[in-house]
Motif scaffolding. Structure first.
Motif, short mmCIF file in Angstrom:
data_model
loop_
_atom_site.label_atom_id
_atom_site.label_comp_id
_atom_site.label_asym_id
_atom_site.label_seq_id
_atom_site.Cartn_x
_atom_site.Cartn_y
_atom_site.Cartn_z
N THR A 123 0.94 -1.08 -0.13
CA THR A 123 0.27 0.35 -0.28
C THR A 123 1.38 1.08 -0.39
O THR A 123 2.06 1.10 0.67
CB THR A 123 -0.84 -0.17 1.33
OG1 THR A 123 -1.52 -0.78 1.91
CG2 THR A 123 -1.53 1.30 1.09
N ASP A 124 0.81 1.92 -1.24
CA ASP A 124 0.71 3.36 -0.80
C ASP A 124 1.18 4.01 0.08
O ASP A 124 -0.19 4.78 0.33
CB ASP A 124 0.39 4.44 -2.16
CG ASP A 124 1.91 5.00 -2.23
OD1 ASP A 124 1.62 6.10 -1.56
OD2 ASP A 124 2.64 5.83 -3.43
N ASP A 125 1.59 4.67 1.29
CA ASP A 125 0.88 5.21 2.47
C ASP A 125 0.84 7.02 2.14
O ASP A 125 -0.64 7.60 3.06
CB ASP A 125 1.92 5.60 3.61
CG ASP A 125 1.99 3.73 4.19
OD1 ASP A 125 1.20 2.72 3.81
OD2 ASP A 125 3.69 3.51 4.87
N ALA A 126 1.41 7.42 1.35
CA ALA A 126 1.02 8.89 0.74
C ALA A 126 -0.89 8.89 0.03
O ALA A 126 -1.44 9.99 0.35
CB ALA A 126 2.49 9.30 -0.09
N GLU A 178 -2.52 6.35 0.79
CA GLU A 178 -3.86 5.55 1.42
C GLU A 178 -4.04 6.69 2.21
O GLU A 178 -5.50 7.32 3.06
CB GLU A 178 -2.95 4.95 2.50
CG GLU A 178 -4.13 4.10 2.90
CD GLU A 178 -5.47 3.37 2.78
OE1 GLU A 178 -6.47 3.19 3.49
OE2 GLU A 178 -5.28 3.24 1.77
N LYS A 179 -2.97 7.99 3.10
CA LYS A 179 -3.21 9.33 4.01
C LYS A 179 -4.01 9.77 2.72
O LYS A 179 -4.69 11.30 3.53
CB LYS A 179 -1.52 10.00 3.97
CG LYS A 179 -1.88 10.71 5.35
CD LYS A 179 -0.50 11.22 6.03
CE LYS A 179 -0.59 12.19 6.47
NZ LYS A 179 0.99 13.19 6.87
#
Length: 260
Positions: free
Chosen positions: A49-52, A54-55
């Motif tokens: 998952t791309d945290d950026a 997702e955020k």
């Protein structure tokens, strides 16, 4: 006297230009064959998952989830389309609700009353479980973008509709119409619209979906009618409006097909 100076045209330039155009037009185009290959890529846990991202989408997802899961009403009994031969409680709910909320709109716009409602059994895509009813419930039972349409049928065509109903042997959502048949459930004996015997020459206004109005599920009696009114009211939105209108959903078990 005015002296006019004539400019000498360089004809060699035009000869060269015309030669190039001629050569270009005579050139044979070569067809190139490309091979296209497709590959299915499953998006699963092996992809991180791309945290950026997702955020970034988290607050939007939360907002949508809150809207979908907000409680609008309560359903005391599970409603489902698999229980019932000629009618089901969820089918009755679909038809009665559509009739109830569509009629005021039709009356205001056209100064006419809707006589009955017919939808299709296959359009019911989920149950309404016992418990809280939410906006998500409406998306589950009606995931399609179908809208309400009103179709005018003669009494004779209404009888054709009733014969279709008996032939199909499916509990299509029906409200306002009662069909009487024999013990073998094949012969059409009588048809009542709101308790009154059908008049062959009268025009009856039927609430249905745009899918059926265009002949879906072989309902050619709708397709062939030249009397149609588009309400611009999605069935899903209609159900949401109904959920907001009531505290508790009714469990409608009225018989639509009566065996004599």
């Amino acid at each position: 006297m005015v002296n006019v100076k004539k400019k000498r045209v360089n004809t060699s330039y035009f000869v060269i230009l015309l030669t190039l155009i001629s050569l270009a037009s005579c050139k044979t185009n070569k067809n190139t064959i490309y091979e296209v290959q497709g590959k299915r890529i499953n998006i699963n846990e092996q992809y991180a998952t791309d945290d950026a991202i997702e955020k970034f989408i988290a607050p939007y997802r939360q907002h949508i989830t809150n809207d979908l899961d907000s409680v609008l009403a309560y359903n005391p009994v599970t409603q489902e389309k698999s229980k019932g031969k000629w009618q089901t409680n969820i089918g009755n709910f679909f038809a009665e609700t559509t009739l109830e909320l569509s009629n005021p709109i039709f009356k205001k716009r056209e100064n006419k009353e809707i006589d009955f409602c017919l939808l299709n059994h296959g359009g019911i895509r989920s149950i309404i479980p016992e418990g809280n009813v939410t906006t998500r419930t409406a998306f589950e039972i009606m995931p399609f973008e179908n809208s309400v349409m009103i179709v005018g049928l003669t009494g004779k065509e209404v009888k054709t509709l009733a014969s279709y109903f008996l032939k199909e042997k499916k509990p299509h959502p029906l409200a306002g119409l009662t069909i009487f048949t024999d013990e073998n459930e094949t012969i059409l004996k009588n048809v009542l619209v709101n308790g009154n015997t059908v008049d062959d020459s009268k025009i009856y206004y039927v609430a249905t979906s745009d899918y059926l109005a265009n002949g879906g599920d072989n309902m050619t009696f709708f397709r062939d009618s030249s009397i149609k009114y588009y309400l611009d009211y999605k069935l899903r939105n209609l159900f949401i409006d109904y959920f907001k209108k009531v505290d508790t959903l009714p469990n409608i078990t009225t018989e639509r097909v009566v065996i004599q």
